[in-house]
Design a protein around this motif. Structure first.
Motif, PDB file in Angstrom:
ATOM      1  N   LYS A 191       0.831  -1.197   0.000  1.00 14.07           N
ATOM      2  CA  LYS A 191       0.000   0.000   0.000  1.00 14.07           C
ATOM      3  C   LYS A 191       0.866   1.248   0.000  1.00 14.07           C
ATOM      4  CE  LYS A 191      -3.835   2.119   2.455  1.00 14.07           C
ATOM      5  NZ  LYS A 191      -4.819   1.908   3.524  1.00 14.07           N
ATOM      6  N   SER A 233       0.979   5.347   0.578  1.00 16.68           N
ATOM      7  CA  SER A 233       0.290   6.519   1.116  1.00 16.68           C
ATOM      8  C   SER A 233       0.882   7.770   0.489  1.00 16.68           C
ATOM      9  CB  SER A 233       0.456   6.609   2.631  1.00 16.68           C
ATOM     10  OG  SER A 233      -0.036   5.446   3.244  1.00 16.68           O
ATOM     11  N   TYR A 255      -3.638   2.089  -2.713  1.00 20.66           N
ATOM     12  CA  TYR A 255      -3.152   3.423  -2.361  1.00 20.66           C
ATOM     13  C   TYR A 255      -4.155   4.202  -1.518  1.00 20.66           C
ATOM     14  CZ  TYR A 255      -6.197   5.172  -6.055  1.00 20.66           C
ATOM     15  OH  TYR A 255      -7.292   5.444  -6.813  1.00 20.66           O
ATOM     16  N   GLU A 256      -3.655   5.227  -0.861  1.00 24.13           N
ATOM     17  CA  GLU A 256      -4.509   6.220  -0.222  1.00 24.13           C
ATOM     18  C   GLU A 256      -3.880   7.577  -0.484  1.00 24.13           C
ATOM     19  OE1 GLU A 256      -4.509   5.587   4.041  1.00 24.13           O
ATOM     20  OE2 GLU A 256      -2.334   5.850   4.187  1.00 24.13           O
ATOM     21  N   SER A 279     -10.597   6.271  -0.494  1.00 27.33           N
ATOM     22  CA  SER A 279      -9.140   6.238  -0.332  1.00 27.33           C
ATOM     23  C   SER A 279      -8.547   7.629  -0.147  1.00 27.33           C
ATOM     24  CB  SER A 279      -8.465   5.611  -1.553  1.00 27.33           C
ATOM     25  OG  SER A 279      -9.053   4.414  -1.871  1.00 27.33           O
ATOM     26  N   ALA A 338      -0.813   7.994   7.935  1.00 27.07           N
ATOM     27  CA  ALA A 338      -0.552   7.060   6.833  1.00 27.07           C
ATOM     28  C   ALA A 338      -0.558   5.609   7.295  1.00 27.07           C
ATOM     29  CB  ALA A 338       0.803   7.383   6.202  1.00 27.07           C
ATOM     30  N   SER A 339      -1.202   4.741   6.490  1.00 26.22           N
ATOM     31  CA  SER A 339      -1.251   3.331   6.869  1.00 26.22           C
ATOM     32  C   SER A 339      -0.514   2.442   5.871  1.00 26.22           C
ATOM     33  CB  SER A 339      -2.695   2.878   6.990  1.00 26.22           C
ATOM     34  OG  SER A 339      -3.322   3.008   5.726  1.00 26.22           O
ATOM     35  N   GLY A 340       0.069   3.044   4.826  1.00 28.35           N
ATOM     36  CA  GLY A 340       0.784   2.242   3.828  1.00 28.35           C
ATOM     37  C   GLY A 340       2.190   1.892   4.280  1.00 28.35           C
TER      38      GLY A 340
END
Ligand code: UDP
Ligand code: MG
Length: 308
Positions: free
Chosen positions: A10, A12, A42-43, A68, A91-93
């Motif tokens: 993922k 971010s 993605y976000e 997202s 951020a979580s990626g």
């Protein structure tokens, strides 16, 4: 790319913005088009750094239609560094991309960054080869990067380029304060992460105003000196203050010895000799600087003891 658990990674994307209302729509469109092409989750995290225009409402529309996309707001302007740090917290990626909101960074370049990550690099910094800035800033930037290469072992050509992709763990272990975010690439390098660079296009700013200008040169110089000091001497401040203070003190001592010699052996009187005041001044200043070094050592020592 699959990560260790064999799931898609993922990314971010963190975008700080301050009064960029005319740019946000086009940026978002270009971003989506380019992110969809990558085999990534993605976000997009927009951080509003206290804008006084309609930027926030524009991003709220994206948030409504796309799960997202996130918006975090600073009530007042806190600066780009703080905005990036705010974005990182959310951020979580496992991968992070920093980019500006002013359309100077081209989302089409994200692919290049990701390809470097896929080939095993942990930190990829941009190089703005054709920079759209004024001459003074360009010259300053060249000197700045030269200084970092020469004195801080920097492997980077354009460390101030805001466009960069890296593994999140790198930023997690660095403590951000004030403007030191610009040294994140160096930090990654010192920690032994694999770093590299890619050329990115730097488009001219069409809407809105640059937030930095000439002022950033002075701030940049102060920041560089701070980093230089922290990097070289934070564990042994007396080496820094001792050399400076010791040199000044010695010069004072030589001057006063010479004057004493004249007074005692040649019987020259010492009134109306400005050199006398100068010698005394050097000795006093020298001793003070050396003492500052001792205080520094004391702080380092107690901190070490506390963190044992
Ligand atoms: N920015 C911000 N807070 C600030 C200054 C700038 O969030 O205090 C944002 C700005 O909106 C832009 C990015 O940081 O998205 C880079 O700023 P700018 O384009 O003004 O810098 P330049 O490219 O001129 O160095
Ligand atoms: Mg810009």
């Amino acid at each position: 790319m699959k990560n260790k658990n064999n799931s898609v990674e993922k990314l971010s994307v963190i975008i700080p913005f301050l009064n960029e209302e005319e740019n946000l729509g086009k940026l978002y469109e270009e971003l989506l088009a380019n992110l969809e092409k990558l085999n990534l989750e993605y976000e997009i995290i927009f951080v509003n750094d206290g804008s006084t225009d309609n930027g926030s409402d524009i991003v709220k529309k994206f948030v409504k239609t796309n799960p997202s996309v996130f918006l975090i707001e600073h009530k007042v302007k806190k600066g780009k560094g703080d905005a990036l740090a705010t974005g990182l917290k959310k951020a979580s990626g496992s991968l992070i991309l920093f980019m500006d909101a002013d359309l100077q960074d081209d989302p089409a370049d994200i692919k290049k960054f990701y390809e470097k990550i896929q080939s095993g690099y942990d930190f990829v910094n941009g190089i703005r080869s054709k920079r759209e800035d004024n001459l003074v800033i360009k010259l300053y930037s060249k000197t700045f990067n030269w200084f970092l290469k020469k004195f801080l072992r920097s492997p980077f050509t354009d460390i101030n380029c805001g466009f960069k992709m890296f593994r999140k763990e790198i930023a997690d272990s660095m403590s951000f304060y004030a403007n030191n975010f610009r040294f994140l690439p160096l930090y990654a390098y010192y920690q032994g992460y694999k770093t590299t660079e890619v050329e990115v296009s730097n488009r001219p700013r069409i809407y809105g105003k640059s937030k930095f200008g000439i002022k950033k040169i002075f701030i940049g110089i102060i920041d560089t000196l701070t980093t230089y000091f922290l990097y070289r001497f934070s564990q042994r401040p007396l080496h820094f203050f001792g050399v400076i203070g010791g040199s000044i003190f010695s010069l004072g001592l030589i001057i006063l010895s010479y004057l004493s010699f004249e007074r005692i052996f040649l019987n020259h009187l010492l009134y109306r000799r400005p050199l006398l005041q100068f010698g005394v001044l050097l000795i006093v200043v020298g001793v003070q600087i050396i003492m500052t070094g001792f205080l520094g050592e004391l702080i380092v020592f107690f901190n070490k003891q506390k963190n044992k």
